[in-house]
Design a protein around this motif. Structure first.
Motif, PDB file in Angstrom:
ATOM      1  N   MET A   1       0.848  -1.171   0.000  1.00  0.00           N
ATOM      2  CA  MET A   1       0.000   0.000   0.000  1.00  0.00           C
ATOM      3  C   MET A   1       0.896   1.236   0.000  1.00  0.00           C
ATOM      4  N   GLU A   2       0.516   2.178  -0.791  1.00  0.00           N
ATOM      5  CA  GLU A   2       1.280   3.418  -0.868  1.00  0.00           C
ATOM      6  C   GLU A   2       0.993   4.302   0.339  1.00  0.00           C
ATOM      7  N   ASP A   3       1.946   5.177   0.610  1.00  0.00           N
ATOM      8  CA  ASP A   3       1.788   6.068   1.760  1.00  0.00           C
ATOM      9  C   ASP A   3       0.603   7.003   1.606  1.00  0.00           C
ATOM     10  N   ILE A   4       0.362   7.477   0.404  1.00  0.00           N
ATOM     11  CA  ILE A   4      -0.718   8.443   0.203  1.00  0.00           C
ATOM     12  C   ILE A   4      -2.076   7.802   0.448  1.00  0.00           C
ATOM     13  N   VAL A   5      -2.224   6.534   0.089  1.00  0.00           N
ATOM     14  CA  VAL A   5      -3.484   5.831   0.340  1.00  0.00           C
ATOM     15  C   VAL A   5      -3.678   5.647   1.840  1.00  0.00           C
ATOM     16  N   PHE A   6      -2.610   5.280   2.532  1.00  0.00           N
ATOM     17  CA  PHE A   6      -2.683   5.094   3.984  1.00  0.00           C
ATOM     18  C   PHE A   6      -3.066   6.392   4.688  1.00  0.00           C
ATOM     19  N   PHE A   7      -2.394   7.481   4.349  1.00  0.00           N
ATOM     20  CA  PHE A   7      -2.671   8.756   5.015  1.00  0.00           C
ATOM     21  C   PHE A   7      -4.050   9.298   4.652  1.00  0.00           C
ATOM     22  N   ASP A   8      -4.483   9.072   3.428  1.00  0.00           N
ATOM     23  CA  ASP A   8      -5.821   9.511   3.032  1.00  0.00           C
ATOM     24  C   ASP A   8      -6.888   8.721   3.785  1.00  0.00           C
ATOM     25  N   THR A   9      -6.673   7.426   3.960  1.00  0.00           N
ATOM     26  CA  THR A   9      -7.617   6.606   4.716  1.00  0.00           C
ATOM     27  C   THR A   9      -7.641   7.026   6.180  1.00  0.00           C
ATOM     28  N   MET A  10      -6.486   7.310   6.760  1.00  0.00           N
ATOM     29  CA  MET A  10      -6.428   7.776   8.141  1.00  0.00           C
ATOM     30  C   MET A  10      -7.132   9.131   8.305  1.00  0.00           C
ATOM     31  N   VAL A  74     -20.664   2.127   8.627  1.00  0.00           N
ATOM     32  CA  VAL A  74     -20.831   1.035   7.663  1.00  0.00           C
ATOM     33  C   VAL A  74     -20.438   1.495   6.268  1.00  0.00           C
ATOM     34  N   ASN A  75     -20.816   2.708   5.895  1.00  0.00           N
ATOM     35  CA  ASN A  75     -20.430   3.226   4.578  1.00  0.00           C
ATOM     36  C   ASN A  75     -18.914   3.368   4.460  1.00  0.00           C
ATOM     37  N   PHE A  76     -18.259   3.817   5.524  1.00  0.00           N
ATOM     38  CA  PHE A  76     -16.801   3.948   5.498  1.00  0.00           C
ATOM     39  C   PHE A  76     -16.136   2.588   5.351  1.00  0.00           C
ATOM     40  N   TYR A  77     -16.618   1.610   6.094  1.00  0.00           N
ATOM     41  CA  TYR A  77     -16.010   0.289   6.012  1.00  0.00           C
ATOM     42  C   TYR A  77     -16.242  -0.363   4.651  1.00  0.00           C
ATOM     43  N   THR A  78     -17.475  -0.285   4.149  1.00  0.00           N
ATOM     44  CA  THR A  78     -17.767  -0.970   2.890  1.00  0.00           C
ATOM     45  C   THR A  78     -17.170  -0.256   1.687  1.00  0.00           C
ATOM     46  N   LEU A  84      -9.717  -1.970   0.476  1.00  0.00           N
ATOM     47  CA  LEU A  84      -8.268  -1.918   0.757  1.00  0.00           C
ATOM     48  C   LEU A  84      -7.769  -3.241   1.324  1.00  0.00           C
ATOM     49  N   ILE A  85      -8.582  -3.880   2.164  1.00  0.00           N
ATOM     50  CA  ILE A  85      -8.182  -5.152   2.739  1.00  0.00           C
ATOM     51  C   ILE A  85      -8.168  -6.238   1.673  1.00  0.00           C
ATOM     52  N   ILE A  86      -9.177  -6.246   0.819  1.00  0.00           N
ATOM     53  CA  ILE A  86      -9.241  -7.249  -0.250  1.00  0.00           C
ATOM     54  C   ILE A  86      -8.140  -7.007  -1.273  1.00  0.00           C
ATOM     55  N   GLY A  87      -7.827  -5.757  -1.508  1.00  0.00           N
ATOM     56  CA  GLY A  87      -6.761  -5.417  -2.453  1.00  0.00           C
ATOM     57  C   GLY A  87      -7.254  -4.925  -3.783  1.00  0.00           C
ATOM     58  N   LEU A  88      -8.472  -4.383  -3.796  1.00  0.00           N
ATOM     59  CA  LEU A  88      -9.018  -3.868  -5.056  1.00  0.00           C
ATOM     60  C   LEU A  88      -8.480  -2.517  -5.397  1.00  0.00           C
TER      61      LEU A  88
END
Length: 88
Positions: A1-10, A74-78, A84-88
């Protein structure tokens, strides 16, 4: 996972936490200021007078906004975390 994706998700997760907690915190603030003003005006210094109404108001707001809170999570998780967990 890239850093930008991680920080955006956080960032998005923290913003959702703020949105979910804001209604209860605002009601606790308003109830606390109102009760504090009442205590200052009447010189009644009772600890339970501040605690019980604040908790009651927060429980009412929690009960009213529970559907908003769970729908937001629920919307955030789905939409964000599960792909991100599945890897899509």
């Amino acid at each position: 996972m890239e850093d930008i994706v991680f920080f955006d998700t956080m960032r998005e997760g923290l913003w959702i936490a703020v949105m979910i907690s804001a209604p209860m915190l605002v009601v606790a603030l308003i109830a606390g200021v109102t009760i504090g003003l009442f205590q200052a005006l009447t010189s009644v210094q009772e600890m339970t007078l501040t605690f019980v109404p604040k908790v009651g108001a927060m429980l009412v707001v929690f009960w009213v906004s529970m559907s908003f809170m769970s729908e937001t999570l629920v919307n955030f998780y789905t939409a964000r975390l599960i792909p991100l967990i599945i890897g899509l």
